[in-house]
Design a protein around this motif. Structure first.
Motif, PDB file in Angstrom:
ATOM      1  N   SER A 148       0.856  -1.181   0.000  1.00 41.81           N
ATOM      2  CA  SER A 148       0.000   0.000   0.000  1.00 41.81           C
ATOM      3  C   SER A 148       0.895   1.235   0.000  1.00 41.81           C
ATOM      4  O   SER A 148       2.058   1.169   0.384  1.00 41.81           O
ATOM      5  CB  SER A 148      -0.941   0.001   1.205  1.00 41.81           C
ATOM      6  N   GLU A 149       0.333   2.345  -0.455  1.00 39.26           N
ATOM      7  CA  GLU A 149       1.095   3.585  -0.555  1.00 39.26           C
ATOM      8  C   GLU A 149       0.345   4.707   0.134  1.00 39.26           C
ATOM      9  O   GLU A 149      -0.857   4.857  -0.033  1.00 39.26           O
ATOM     10  CB  GLU A 149       1.333   3.947  -2.023  1.00 39.26           C
ATOM     11  N   ASN A 150       1.100   5.489   0.903  1.00 37.89           N
ATOM     12  CA  ASN A 150       0.533   6.647   1.575  1.00 37.89           C
ATOM     13  C   ASN A 150       1.558   7.770   1.505  1.00 37.89           C
ATOM     14  O   ASN A 150       2.646   7.659   2.087  1.00 37.89           O
ATOM     15  CB  ASN A 150       0.199   6.307   3.037  1.00 37.89           C
ATOM     16  N   ASN A 151       1.244   8.817   0.764  1.00 40.98           N
ATOM     17  CA  ASN A 151       2.169   9.952   0.580  1.00 40.98           C
ATOM     18  C   ASN A 151       3.546   9.507   0.083  1.00 40.98           C
ATOM     19  O   ASN A 151       4.577   9.875   0.630  1.00 40.98           O
ATOM     20  CB  ASN A 151       2.313  10.760   1.876  1.00 40.98           C
ATOM     21  N   LYS A 152       3.545   8.651  -0.938  1.00 43.96           N
ATOM     22  CA  LYS A 152       4.749   8.137  -1.598  1.00 43.96           C
ATOM     23  C   LYS A 152       5.599   7.215  -0.727  1.00 43.96           C
ATOM     24  O   LYS A 152       6.727   6.902  -1.061  1.00 43.96           O
ATOM     25  CB  LYS A 152       5.604   9.278  -2.156  1.00 43.96           C
ATOM     26  N   VAL A 153       5.059   6.779   0.391  1.00 44.26           N
ATOM     27  CA  VAL A 153       5.736   5.794   1.227  1.00 44.26           C
ATOM     28  C   VAL A 153       5.031   4.451   1.025  1.00 44.26           C
ATOM     29  O   VAL A 153       3.827   4.328   1.257  1.00 44.26           O
ATOM     30  CB  VAL A 153       5.713   6.184   2.722  1.00 44.26           C
ATOM     31  N   ILE A 154       5.788   3.468   0.568  1.00 42.54           N
ATOM     32  CA  ILE A 154       5.253   2.135   0.298  1.00 42.54           C
ATOM     33  C   ILE A 154       5.457   1.264   1.539  1.00 42.54           C
ATOM     34  O   ILE A 154       6.541   1.232   2.108  1.00 42.54           O
ATOM     35  CB  ILE A 154       5.965   1.479  -0.904  1.00 42.54           C
TER      36      ILE A 154
END
Length: 191
Positions: A148-154
């Motif tokens: 999953s990705e959140n603000n370009k953090v995988i």
């Protein structure tokens, strides 16, 4: 005939089946994972590349990480091969969209094995479905690792498969392409 029931199921449901990993005893003993295609035919096999512990004494190591293509491109990582980053990396660079890992991990090795599966998924930006034998010796604890990705953090999201309640998980293989492309373009060669 070998794997007759698996072949019938593959054909009847138009699906690809990886029935596990098995000893193949010929001139040299190998550990192989047969791949049965959606028409019920063998479409190939992946050999275990890194024999573990006692296997080193009598199992011939495989020499190639292969890509198979049915409804998607996929690779197979057999058991101990998951420990070595280059196997997952090579399969991903060859075009795999998902990795499958049939394993026989003893109970005391479950936590490190699940960590390896998560790390390989994260470093290659690829989902991994890792199945493990469950009995008195082997610890089961099969998993699906998604991203999953959140603000370009995988990050990884591990779904533990236990009992009858969890039999499948749906996800889109296309969602990984962009982050995988960025990851590999960022990778530098050095000495």
């Amino acid at each position: 005939m070998e794997f007759l029931e698996f072949k019938r199921i593959a054909r009847d449901f138009s699906m690809t089946i990886i029935p596990g990993a098995f000893y193949e005893i010929k001139k040299n003993t190998s550990i192989i994972s047969p791949i049965i295609g959606p028409e019920g035919e063998f479409i190939g096999r992946q050999e275990k590349i890194h024999p573990f512990d006692y296997e080193r004494d009598y199992v011939k190591p495989g020499k190639e990480a292969k890509i198979f293509n049915t409804s998607c491109k996929f690779g197979v990582i057999i058991c101990y091969d998951m420990v070595f980053p280059n196997v997952a990396n090579l399969l991903t660079k060859k075009g795999a969209q998902v990795l499958f890992s049939p394993s026989r991990i003893v109970r005391r090795g479950i936590i490190p094995w699940q960590m390896y599966v998560q790390v390989r998924a994260l470093e290659n930006r690829i989902p991994i479905l890792a199945a493990n034998v469950e009995n008195r010796k082997y610890g089961g604890s099969s998993v699906i690792v998604d991203l999953s990705e959140n603000n370009k953090v995988i990050t990884t999201k591990m779904t533990k498969l236990k009992g009858e309640s969890q039999k499948f998980k749906e996800f889109s293989l296309d969602k990984y392409e962009s982050s995988r492309k960025i990851r590999f373009s960022d990778s530098k060669t050095f000495q």
